[in-house]
Scaffold this motif. Structure first.
Motif, short mmCIF file in Angstrom:
data_model
loop_
_atom_site.label_atom_id
_atom_site.label_comp_id
_atom_site.label_asym_id
_atom_site.label_seq_id
_atom_site.Cartn_x
_atom_site.Cartn_y
_atom_site.Cartn_z
N GLY A 32 0.81 -1.22 0.00
CA GLY A 32 0.00 0.00 0.00
C GLY A 32 0.83 1.26 0.00
O GLY A 32 1.86 1.33 0.68
N CYS A 33 0.40 2.22 -0.81
CA CYS A 33 1.09 3.51 -0.83
C CYS A 33 0.07 4.62 -1.04
O CYS A 33 -0.92 4.43 -1.75
N ASP A 34 0.33 5.77 -0.43
CA ASP A 34 -0.50 6.96 -0.64
C ASP A 34 -0.06 7.71 -1.90
O ASP A 34 -0.74 8.64 -2.31
N TYR A 35 1.05 7.30 -2.51
CA TYR A 35 1.52 7.87 -3.77
C TYR A 35 1.35 6.82 -4.88
O TYR A 35 1.12 5.64 -4.60
N SER A 36 1.56 7.26 -6.11
CA SER A 36 1.59 6.32 -7.26
C SER A 36 2.59 6.90 -8.26
O SER A 36 2.21 7.40 -9.32
N CYS A 37 3.87 6.85 -7.89
CA CYS A 37 4.91 7.45 -8.72
C CYS A 37 4.97 6.75 -10.08
O CYS A 37 4.91 5.51 -10.16
N SER A 38 5.11 7.55 -11.13
CA SER A 38 5.08 7.03 -12.50
C SER A 38 6.15 5.97 -12.72
O SER A 38 5.93 5.03 -13.47
N TRP A 39 7.29 6.13 -12.04
CA TRP A 39 8.42 5.24 -12.27
C TRP A 39 8.68 4.30 -11.08
O TRP A 39 9.78 3.74 -10.98
N PHE A 44 4.15 -3.05 -7.60
CA PHE A 44 3.33 -4.22 -7.23
C PHE A 44 2.81 -4.12 -5.79
O PHE A 44 1.87 -4.82 -5.42
N THR A 45 3.38 -3.21 -5.00
CA THR A 45 2.91 -3.03 -3.62
C THR A 45 1.58 -2.28 -3.56
O THR A 45 0.89 -2.33 -2.55
N TRP A 46 1.26 -1.54 -4.65
CA TRP A 46 0.06 -0.69 -4.59
C TRP A 46 -0.84 -0.74 -5.82
O TRP A 46 -1.96 -0.28 -5.77
N SER A 80 10.51 -1.17 4.25
CA SER A 80 10.19 -0.33 3.10
C SER A 80 8.78 -0.67 2.63
O SER A 80 8.01 -1.32 3.34
N GLY A 81 8.43 -0.23 1.44
CA GLY A 81 7.08 -0.49 0.97
C GLY A 81 7.03 -0.30 -0.54
O GLY A 81 8.03 -0.53 -1.23
N GLY A 82 5.94 0.22 -1.02
CA GLY A 82 4.87 0.96 -0.40
C GLY A 82 5.37 1.99 0.62
O GLY A 82 6.54 2.28 0.72
#
Ligand SMILES: C[S@@+](CC[C@H](N)C(=O)[O-])C[C@H]1O[C@@H](n2cnc3c(N)ncnc32)[C@H](O)[C@@H]1O
Ligand SMILES: Nc1nc2[nH]cc(C(=O)O)c2c(=O)[nH]1
Ligand code: SF4
Ligand SMILES: [Mg+2]
Length: 242
Positions: A32-39, A44-46, A80-82
């Motif tokens: 899970g992540c609150d971001y969705s960086c293009s790169w 696969f975490t989010w 780390s994560g996500g």
């Protein structure tokens, strides 16, 4: 007991990035992540593609898995994560790691605060530059950095910014000039996160590394900086779980 969504636990390996690069470590990767960086190299975490890998785990279960994989051969765990800072519940894992004399590193982007950030030995904050498509909340970032300033002297914090282009470089520089006392790292962006041709990827990333070094050499305003590649990408390419 409270649980945290974990998508992978691996190691021992070496920390491939930033302030403790080369450190032998285990990894715990939250989902899970609150971001969705293009790169994002860990999308696969989010993005749903790793959904089947997510396991809700208690701190004891995570600790057992770390010991099953690493035996007694590790003294450092990197979370780390996500974005691990989404989870207040990680405080229980961090407590167990401390009790067992394990040093703890965390990778997060500086968008969320948690009390347990006070307890991290090697904390990397990685604000996201324009090429990511994300916009930084400078108030939240400054608030987090401000809170962490007075921790004890054997705990370390750094700012690590991934650079893909000149605009990213300008962003990184601006963050550094706002927070000049926080150790500042520039990291080469990997723009080919799917290739399995390691020889090609590695020579490409080394060229990018050279270009980033050249950029810093030419910049009299950026003096106290460390410029690094993702060492794990140079050793293993885009392989997951290393
Ligand atoms: C996958 S993120 C997870 C932790 C947290 N969400 C963060 O971004 O800091 C771990 C680190 O990998 C970096 N990273 C992600 N994708 C990358 C890429 N394509 N090239 C270089 N670094 C990358 C991030 O900037 C971050 O510093
Ligand atoms: N070896 C290795 N070093 C890393 N440093 C940061 C990583 C991450 O994905 O957060 C990472 C990773 O996935 N592997
Ligand atoms: S903040 Fe980190 S995990 Fe989240 S999308 Fe960006 S690089 Fe990926
Ligand atoms: Mg990574």
């Amino acid at each position: 007991m409270s649980k945290v969504p974990v998508i992978e636990i691996f190691g021992p390996t070496i920390q491939g990035e930033g302030m403790v690069v080369g450190q032998k470590t285990m990894f715990v990767r939250t989902a899970g992540c609150d971001y969705s960086c293009s790169w994002c190299d860990s999308s696969f975490t989010w993005d749903g593609s790793g959904k089947h890998l997510i396991v809700q785990m208690t701190a004891d279960e995570i600790w057992s898995e770390l010991k099953r994989l690493g035996g007694s051969g590790f003294s450092f765990v990197t979370i780390s994560g996500g974005n691990p800072a989404l989870f207040r519940n990680l405080e229980a894992l961090i407590a167990i790691l401390k009790e067992n004399d394990i040093k703890v590193g965390v990778e997060t982007q500086g968008s969320r605060w948690q009390q347990w950030l006070y307890d991290i030995d090697e904390l990397t904050i990685s604000p996201k530059p324009p090429s990511s498509g994300m916009t930084s909340d400078y108030t939240v970032l400054s608030d987090i950095l401000g809170k962490l300033q007075n921790r004890n002297s054997n705990q370390h914090i750094s700012l690590k910014i991934v650079v893909f282009n000149e605009e990213d470089y300008a962003y990184a520089k601006q963050i550094h000039l706002r927070h000049p006392t926080i150790p500042f790292y520039l990291q080469v962006g990997n723009d080919d996160i799917t290739t399995t041709d390691n020889a090609l990827l590695i020579s490409h990333l080394l060229e990018k590394y050279q270009a980033l070094i050249d950029r810093v050499i030419a910049d009299e305003e950026v003096r106290d900086v460390k410029v690094l590649p993702q060492l794990h990408a140079l050793v293993w390419g885009n392989k997951r779980g290393v």
